[in-house]
Design an enzyme around this catalytic site. Structure first.
Site, PDB file in Angstrom:
ATOM      1  N   VAL A   1       0.817  -1.227   0.000  1.00 30.22           N
ATOM      2  CA  VAL A   1       0.000   0.000   0.000  1.00 30.22           C
ATOM      3  C   VAL A   1       0.847   1.272   0.000  1.00 30.22           C
ATOM      4  CG1 VAL A   1      -2.048  -1.074   1.035  1.00 30.22           C
ATOM      5  CG2 VAL A   1      -0.321   0.014   2.518  1.00 30.22           C
TER       6      VAL A   1
ATOM      7  N   TYR B   1       3.741   6.770  14.912  1.00 31.69           N
ATOM      8  CA  TYR B   1       2.503   5.976  14.812  1.00 31.69           C
ATOM      9  C   TYR B   1       1.313   6.827  15.244  1.00 31.69           C
ATOM     10  CZ  TYR B   1      -0.835   2.120  15.363  1.00 31.69           C
ATOM     11  OH  TYR B   1      -1.942   1.298  15.260  1.00 31.69           O
TER      12      TYR B   1
HETATM   13  N1  LIG Z   1      -3.272  -4.907  17.014  1.00 32.88           N
HETATM   14  C1  LIG Z   1      -3.528  -3.814  17.670  1.00 32.88           C
HETATM   15  O1  LIG Z   1      -3.433  -3.771  18.906  1.00 32.88           O
HETATM   16  C2  LIG Z   1      -3.974  -2.576  16.935  1.00 32.88           C
HETATM   17  C3  LIG Z   1      -4.569  -1.551  17.671  1.00 32.88           C
HETATM   18  C4  LIG Z   1      -5.038  -0.432  17.001  1.00 32.88           C
HETATM   19  C5  LIG Z   1      -4.926  -0.347  15.635  1.00 32.88           C
HETATM   20  N2  LIG Z   1      -4.341  -1.334  14.939  1.00 32.88           N
HETATM   21  C6  LIG Z   1      -4.277  -1.189  13.472  1.00 32.88           C
HETATM   22  O2  LIG Z   1      -4.982  -2.272  12.904  1.00 32.88           O
HETATM   23  C7  LIG Z   1      -4.534  -2.467  11.562  1.00 32.88           C
HETATM   24  C8  LIG Z   1      -4.318  -3.954  11.327  1.00 32.88           C
HETATM   25  O3  LIG Z   1      -3.246  -4.395  12.117  1.00 32.88           O
HETATM   26  P1  LIG Z   1      -3.208  -5.802  12.875  1.00 32.88           P
HETATM   27  O4  LIG Z   1      -3.138  -5.499  14.322  1.00 32.88           O
HETATM   28  O5  LIG Z   1      -4.275  -6.686  12.362  1.00 32.88           O
HETATM   29  O6  LIG Z   1      -1.738  -6.274  12.464  1.00 32.88           O
HETATM   30  P2  LIG Z   1      -1.166  -7.505  11.632  1.00 32.88           P
HETATM   31  O7  LIG Z   1       0.303  -7.257  11.599  1.00 32.88           O
HETATM   32  O8  LIG Z   1      -1.655  -8.790  12.191  1.00 32.88           O
HETATM   33  O9  LIG Z   1      -1.796  -7.289  10.187  1.00 32.88           O
HETATM   34  C9  LIG Z   1      -1.403  -6.229   9.370  1.00 32.88           C
HETATM   35  C10 LIG Z   1      -1.347  -6.684   7.931  1.00 32.88           C
HETATM   36  O10 LIG Z   1      -0.946  -5.554   7.141  1.00 32.88           O
HETATM   37  C11 LIG Z   1      -0.017  -6.012   6.182  1.00 32.88           C
HETATM   38  N3  LIG Z   1       0.857  -4.934   5.739  1.00 32.88           N
HETATM   39  C12 LIG Z   1       1.853  -4.324   6.418  1.00 32.88           C
HETATM   40  N4  LIG Z   1       2.454  -3.416   5.642  1.00 32.88           N
HETATM   41  C13 LIG Z   1       1.826  -3.465   4.434  1.00 32.88           C
HETATM   42  C14 LIG Z   1       2.008  -2.790   3.213  1.00 32.88           C
HETATM   43  N5  LIG Z   1       2.980  -1.890   3.041  1.00 32.88           N
HETATM   44  N6  LIG Z   1       1.171  -3.071   2.181  1.00 32.88           N
HETATM   45  C15 LIG Z   1       0.195  -4.006   2.325  1.00 32.88           C
HETATM   46  N7  LIG Z   1       0.001  -4.695   3.458  1.00 32.88           N
HETATM   47  C16 LIG Z   1       0.811  -4.421   4.493  1.00 32.88           C
HETATM   48  C17 LIG Z   1       0.779  -7.110   6.884  1.00 32.88           C
HETATM   49  O11 LIG Z   1       1.412  -7.979   5.937  1.00 32.88           O
HETATM   50  C18 LIG Z   1      -0.303  -7.792   7.683  1.00 32.88           C
HETATM   51  O12 LIG Z   1      -0.883  -8.851   6.975  1.00 32.88           O
HETATM   52  C19 LIG Z   1      -3.281  -1.597  11.406  1.00 32.88           C
HETATM   53  O13 LIG Z   1      -3.608  -0.433  10.695  1.00 32.88           O
HETATM   54  C20 LIG Z   1      -2.918  -1.277  12.850  1.00 32.88           C
HETATM   55  O14 LIG Z   1      -2.225  -0.061  12.943  1.00 32.88           O
HETATM   56  C21 LIG Z   1      -3.842  -2.450  15.561  1.00 32.88           C
END
Ligand SMILES: NC(=O)c1ccc[n+]([C@@H]2O[C@H](COP(=O)([O-])OP(=O)(O)OC[C@H]3O[C@@H](n4cnc5c(N)ncnc54)[C@H](O)[C@@H]3O)[C@@H](O)[C@H]2O)c1
Length: 253
Positions: free
Chosen positions: A63, A155
């Site tokens: 992305v 972040y």
């Molecule tokens: N896990 C938490 O506690 C938490 C809390 C708040 C927000 N978030 C947000 O939730 C969203 C999902 O994260 P998650 O926790 O499921 O993490 P995760 O690491 O399990 O999943 C994230 C996915 O994004 C993909 N990704 C990373 N960089 C990428 C890129 N450049 N292009 C395409 N895909 C890419 C990864 O390969 C992975 O499959 C993120 O935006 C994260 O910031 C997570």
């Protein structure tokens, strides 16, 4: 099924919340473009969806690259005829650096993935939604997009920007049939820790007091349920806002 005949693009669909959202949308009848950098993971998600009778296509997409973002939306239109729901979920963590310790490369990478990609995907989807007079955008922000003590400066700033983009987009197109909302998850059990590189001990230490009062970690499915609600006409009056899903964590502040 609640999303029959809908076409959805979900970024970051190989893991965590994106995987849960892609699988739930497909279970509810949506045709899903599962986009991720990690092709093996995305293919596995698509295999599970297909095995369960759903429809999904894996699209390799970094992305941070404009051409990949455009390709994932073009693929939705080419393969499934249209786009109804865009979920900008892909994201990475920083290393908890306070501003005094940020290097420019890390800042740019976090913003390219967490923020600029959201703008670019929305910009690409908007003409499709305007033509239909209908469309839903869901941006996965974070409680770190509303508060200052959940991660590092980069972040936090990147997710605050996603919240600002979401509000502006929701407002701008409010009379055009397009809704744009964000989800602000609290701590959720996913693989996000894998993206935390070179942890800044000082910065992480400063966030620990806040993390210590988290009632519990959430499950990815609990965020997918929120993403389903926001995709449905049942949430027709919810627009330009942020839905916090954190088990009551930030109610403490
Ligand atoms: N896990 C938490 O506690 C938490 C809390 C708040 C927000 N978030 C947000 O939730 C969203 C999902 O994260 P998650 O926790 O499921 O993490 P995760 O690491 O399990 O999943 C994230 C996915 O994004 C993909 N990704 C990373 N960089 C990428 C890129 N450049 N292009 C395409 N895909 C890419 C990864 O390969 C992975 O499959 C993120 O935006 C994260 O910031 C997570």
């Amino acid at each position: 099924m609640k999303l029959s005949n809908k076409v959805a693009v979900v970024t970051g669909a190989a893991s965590g919340m994106g995987k849960a959202i892609a699988e739930l949308y497909a279970k509810e009848g949506a045709k899903v473009i599962a986009a991720d950098l990690n092709m093996d993971g995305t293919k596995a998600v698509v295999e599970t969806i297909t095995k369960n009778g759903g429809t999904a296509i894996a699209v390799q997409s970094n992305v941070a690259k404009l051409e990949d973002i455009e390709n994932m939306i073009d693929t939705a239109v080419k393969e499934f005829g249209t786009l109804d729901i865009l979920v900008n979920n892909a994201g990475i963590m920083d290393g908890f650096e306070p501003v005094g310790d940020i290097n420019d490369d890390r800042w740019d990478l976090i913003f390219d993935i967490n923020t600029k990609s959201v703008m670019r995907a929305m910009r690409k989807a908007i003409p499709i939604f305007l033509e239909k007079g209908k469309g839903v955008i869901i941006n996965v922000a974070s409680t770190g997009g509303l508060n200052g003590a959940h991660a590092g400066a980069a972040y936090g700033a990147s997710k605050h920007a996603v919240v600002g983009l979401t509000k502006n987009t929701g407002y701008m197109y409010a009379n055009k049939g397009i809704r744009c909302n964000a989800i602000a998850p609290g701590g959720v059990k996913t693989n996000i820790a894998a993206s935390m590189k070179n942890i800044n001990e000082f910065g992480m230490g400063r966030t620990q007091a806040v993390h210590a009062v988290m009632p519990r970690m959430g499950e990815a499915d609990e965020i997918a349920a929120v993403a389903l609600f926001l995709a449905l006409d049942e949430s027709s009056f919810v627009n330009g806002t942020v839905l916090v899903a954190d088990g009551g964590w930030t109610a403490a502040f």
